[in-house]
Write an enzyme that holds these catalytic residues in place. Structure first.
Site, PDB file in Angstrom:
ATOM      1  N   HIS A 278       0.759  -1.256   0.017  1.00 38.91           N
ATOM      2  CA  HIS A 278       0.006  -0.049   0.118  1.00 38.91           C
ATOM      3  C   HIS A 278       0.752   1.081   0.083  1.00 38.91           C
ATOM      4  O   HIS A 278       1.886   1.273   0.783  1.00 38.91           O
ATOM      5  CB  HIS A 278      -1.075   0.029   1.037  1.00 38.91           C
ATOM      6  CG  HIS A 278      -0.397   0.078   2.546  1.00 38.91           C
ATOM      7  ND1 HIS A 278      -0.008   1.006   3.140  1.00 38.91           N
ATOM      8  CD2 HIS A 278      -0.001  -1.064   3.410  1.00 38.91           C
ATOM      9  CE1 HIS A 278       0.539   0.875   4.296  1.00 38.91           C
ATOM     10  NE2 HIS A 278       0.306  -0.197   4.473  1.00 38.91           N
ATOM     11  N   ASP A 290       6.236   0.828   6.490  1.00 34.04           N
ATOM     12  CA  ASP A 290       4.769   0.431   6.337  1.00 34.04           C
ATOM     13  C   ASP A 290       4.189   1.529   5.589  1.00 34.04           C
ATOM     14  O   ASP A 290       3.666   2.547   5.973  1.00 34.04           O
ATOM     15  CB  ASP A 290       4.213   0.634   7.821  1.00 34.04           C
ATOM     16  CG  ASP A 290       2.604   0.224   7.719  1.00 34.04           C
ATOM     17  OD1 ASP A 290       2.258  -0.301   6.942  1.00 34.04           O
ATOM     18  OD2 ASP A 290       2.218   0.495   8.715  1.00 34.04           O
ATOM     19  N   GLU A 324      -5.032   1.991   2.659  1.00 35.89           N
ATOM     20  CA  GLU A 324      -4.927   0.620   3.527  1.00 35.89           C
ATOM     21  C   GLU A 324      -5.233   1.243   4.868  1.00 35.89           C
ATOM     22  O   GLU A 324      -5.870   0.400   5.687  1.00 35.89           O
ATOM     23  CB  GLU A 324      -3.723  -0.071   3.280  1.00 35.89           C
ATOM     24  CG  GLU A 324      -3.790  -1.663   3.946  1.00 35.89           C
ATOM     25  CD  GLU A 324      -3.315  -1.351   5.368  1.00 35.89           C
ATOM     26  OE1 GLU A 324      -3.461  -2.683   6.092  1.00 35.89           O
ATOM     27  OE2 GLU A 324      -2.516  -0.474   5.751  1.00 35.89           O
ATOM     28  N   GLU A 325      -4.464   2.345   5.338  1.00 32.75           N
ATOM     29  CA  GLU A 325      -4.294   2.485   6.692  1.00 32.75           C
ATOM     30  C   GLU A 325      -5.587   2.845   7.340  1.00 32.75           C
ATOM     31  O   GLU A 325      -6.097   2.503   8.335  1.00 32.75           O
ATOM     32  CB  GLU A 325      -3.338   3.615   6.934  1.00 32.75           C
ATOM     33  CG  GLU A 325      -2.030   3.209   6.649  1.00 32.75           C
ATOM     34  CD  GLU A 325      -1.221   2.113   7.642  1.00 32.75           C
ATOM     35  OE1 GLU A 325      -2.032   1.766   8.437  1.00 32.75           O
ATOM     36  OE2 GLU A 325      -0.001   2.037   7.408  1.00 32.75           O
ATOM     37  N   ASP A 352       3.528  -6.094   3.348  1.00 34.49           N
ATOM     38  CA  ASP A 352       3.050  -5.285   4.130  1.00 34.49           C
ATOM     39  C   ASP A 352       3.493  -5.504   5.691  1.00 34.49           C
ATOM     40  O   ASP A 352       2.984  -5.243   6.459  1.00 34.49           O
ATOM     41  CB  ASP A 352       1.712  -5.134   4.067  1.00 34.49           C
ATOM     42  CG  ASP A 352       1.173  -3.891   5.002  1.00 34.49           C
ATOM     43  OD1 ASP A 352       2.046  -2.820   5.437  1.00 34.49           O
ATOM     44  OD2 ASP A 352      -0.001  -3.345   5.160  1.00 34.49           O
ATOM     45  N   HIS A 422       3.557   2.739  12.599  1.00 37.28           N
ATOM     46  CA  HIS A 422       2.834   4.172  12.713  1.00 37.28           C
ATOM     47  C   HIS A 422       3.379   4.920  13.862  1.00 37.28           C
ATOM     48  O   HIS A 422       2.756   5.784  14.292  1.00 37.28           O
ATOM     49  CB  HIS A 422       1.356   3.619  13.346  1.00 37.28           C
ATOM     50  CG  HIS A 422       0.693   2.476  12.475  1.00 37.28           C
ATOM     51  ND1 HIS A 422      -0.748   2.327  12.767  1.00 37.28           N
ATOM     52  CD2 HIS A 422       0.985   2.306  11.502  1.00 37.28           C
ATOM     53  CE1 HIS A 422      -1.184   1.648  11.959  1.00 37.28           C
ATOM     54  NE2 HIS A 422      -0.225   1.374  10.954  1.00 37.28           N
TER      55      HIS A 422
END
Lengths: 459, 459
Positions: A278, A290, A324-325, A352, A422
């Site tokens: 992503h 990520d 995606e997130e 991912d 994140h």
């Protein structure tokens, strides 16, 4: 010195690949026919630096790439241009409407028992506070059950879910549903202990939810250190008071794009092997692990096959999903758009979990196919990444897997993924070129052989 | 399960200590006479939790303890009260005037080529900026030599010392002298890449200097990640512009205290073995490794000897120095106050490298004494912390070592010290009770035997 060492390791690796070739009993039946191409692909990939440097260029030029941001669309445009330069075929951006959430300025300050600025990150989708923030006492709980038991203490206070990391799925529910559950009991805001496995006072953001009929309250993550400290202070019988300020806002959906490129199959162009990651990320750090690394690794698979002039019988399709997130809109849009073509989607491969040292893939599909993939996996022994285990996939290939497409996720050393996940620390410097290239080689060999072998992978 | 494992390890350890006793040839000549006391001290210490919990109470109740802050004086007062409760003798706080620097609000924002909030910490002693900050282009250099070479590019710009960690002393000079050198070439502010060995986007503060006749400019640390990124962006030929805002201010000196307590020697009360750490810290995190852990470990040595009713022939004096971080005023004040007593200061032991797993001590003094200390070190074999190497000491015992007092620093596993050093991540949760207790036991056995043995440690 380092260069000499690298050369020695490289020569040993070539020798090892050579030995494998002289001892073909180690190889699976299908793998046997792909020794030469596989060797070429692995050697070319392990010598590559273009892909790795492109991750840096992507990260340093555009920064984090949250859905709805200009950064993301600029990054997509740049990748599209570069893919065309690489000679990748059928490059196109497909429109997807995505949510737009903007963090704005934010802060959390402990006011009592002593003043401390708390490192924090508002959680995706959260509403903001009024401009002077919310000031309230904190009640810390270690589960939704404890919250229910202590319901009468919650009204007008801030709930802190002080839950140590267990598994991601066990722990992330407090991030996803924390505001809903706290609000049901009358909380004015909710905080979660960051969902991570190691902290250097590192807050982790991520998505969160509201529920119809339950009053929305602001929801943010504080660090493991601060959550643990507040827990200890409360256990010692002292009150903790926090002021939480968040400018966070949700806006109407905006236009984003899934990015697609292909190496068209020579014999069965309509049979598709999907490979991707992503392209969106959270709005802190650089979203390097990520999932910029996963995206560029998958992209590099096509570039390297192209450079080697290797065209498989079936089509290898790179898909860089958007959103995606905080929505999975890209993945769902892909499924919707290609619904009538999914019967000819042979396999979907997602990266991912970071581009750490790979070990192989987790696969979801028929056992018959698992056997075939394990056969192919023997080609990856020279780089120790050929272990294909049962069960696996990914968020973005999830919707098409539900429609019956076999799916697999690249498996990598997982120790540090939830250190950076994140956070502002998910930056390019955390990547290692050898490990990144091993990820590329692993996906390249697997996707190429599945795309080229005589039999069609059973569904 | 964990508890059972701990018990098994503990029993094995007792057995091991027992074996050592049955095989006295492993012990040094002096050590032989101290087997029993040493065993008692080690067992009592490894079973203790009071000390470890006091580190938490200190950290959670008072927070960071910068010189000149209320936090620091409140912490000193609390420790003094607790020491008296422990029955420690001659407890007293000795006045020391210390610098007062207050950070205030601060921020660094990259404005070009794209907007990013940079995690930062102003450096101790730095002046602030005007209220709207300083906005300027960045020039990155990797050494003072490069700065001199590129002198003509500096005027009106912000200098970034983008220097990867080498050794602490090689790297910290850019933090200490960066503002001076940058200002000499006409910079309007200076930034350093944080002095640390691992980063989760973690800025490290620390002390810095100005020089008479050189214009003072604001000086701050940004993270390894951001410094490296800015370096890459500049190398790619793009301009980087930063806005730096700092409210930092220096105030007149204020009153602080060295905290002292003793176990008075039974035969030679005027002969002193000093043991301690620094009670001040930087103003972020909790100063847990640097140096609450070291302070409480040294304090615990006296408490445990007291509890065991062990009184050595000479006096063991706990000193918790103030203002190590940004002035060394406590250490200098101690030297000045006790100058005429230093001839009877037998040994000074400092713990200021974190309370990680200890290996022994580094010692500075005559070889004759090193031999004696190595003899005593054999008592610490059961906990693998008896290695006494040549060379060592510490910042706070430095001034009395210059006056001829032999000195030693507790040596510990060093891998992670510069992960946390001077950061918001230097918090209690980073400590481990077993390792902390091993530090206490190591210092307790060493200080007790030196204080009690028949011979006086030669100077």
């Amino acid at each position: 010195m380092k260069i000499i060492l690298k050369k020695i390791i490289f020569l040993l690796l070539l020798l090892f690949i050579g030995c494998e070739n002289r001892n073909p009993t180690n190889l699976g039946k299908i793998a046997l026919s792909y020794q030469q191409e596989s060797k070429k692909i692995i050697v070319a990939t392990l010598n590559d630096s273009v892909g790795f440097n492109r991750v840096a260029e992507l990260c340093d030029t555009f920064g984090p790439r949250l859905s709805g941001s200009e950064n993301l669309e600029k990054a997509i445009l740049w990748i599209m241009q570069e893919m065309k330069k690489d000679g990748i075929e059928n490059v196109r951006a497909e429109e997807v409407m995505v949510p737009k959430w903007v963090r704005g300025e934010e802060s959390a300050k402990m006011l009592k028992p002593w003043p401390k600025n708390l490192a924090m990150l508002g959680l995706g989708g959260s509403i903001g506070t009024k401009s002077n923030g919310i000031t309230a006492k904190v009640i810390a709980v270690s589960s939704f059950e404890e919250l229910a038991t202590r319901s009468n203490e919650v009204k007008g206070n801030i709930v802190l879910f002080n839950v140590p990391f267990d598994t991601y799925s066990n722990t992330v529910k407090y991030r996803v549903r924390g505001a809903i559950e706290a609000s049901k009991h009358g909380a004015v805001a909710s905080l979660v202990r960051s969902v991570g496995t190691f902290s250097m006072n590192t807050p982790h953001t991520g998505n969160s939810s509201y529920e119809d009929g339950v009053k929305k309250i602001p929801h943010a993550a504080i660090t493991i250190e601060d959550a643990a400290m507040i827990g200890r202070i409360l256990e010692n019988g002292q009150d903790v008071e926090i002021n939480l300020k968040m400018e966070a806002q949700n806006y109407p959906d905006v236009l984003s794009h899934n990015l697609i490129g292909e190496i068209v199959g020579s014999e069965f162009p309509d049979q598709i092997i999907v490979i991707g990651g992503h392209i969106d990320s959270w709005d802190v750090g650089q979203g390097a692990m990520d999932d910029a690394g996963g995206c560029v690794a998958a992209w590099n698979v096509l570039r390297i096959l192209k450079d080697l002039n290797i065209r498989p019988k079936r089509t290898i399709r790179l898909v860089l999903w958007t959103n995606e997130e905080n929505g999975l809109r890209g993945a769902n849009s892909y499924r919707n758009k290609y619904l009538d073509k999914l019967k000819d989607h042979i396999l979907a491969i997602e990266s991912d979990a970071g581009v750490f040292k790979p070990s192989g893939f987790g696969f979801t599909g028929p056992d018959e196919s698992l056997n075939i993939l394990q056969d192919i996996g023997t080609l990856l022994k020279p780089i120790q990444s050929g272990v294909i285990t049962k069960g696996g996939g990914g968020a973005d290939i999830g919707p098409i897997m539900k429609e019956g497409v076999p799916g697999m996720g690249l498996t990598v050393e997982s120790e540090k993924y939830f250190w950076y996940h994140h956070t502002a620390a998910d930056t390019w410097d955390k990547l290692n070129i050898q490990e990144f290239n091993q990820c590329v080689a692993t996906m390249a060999v697997m996707s190429f052989v599945v795309a080229d072998m005589d039999i069609r992978l059973p569904k």
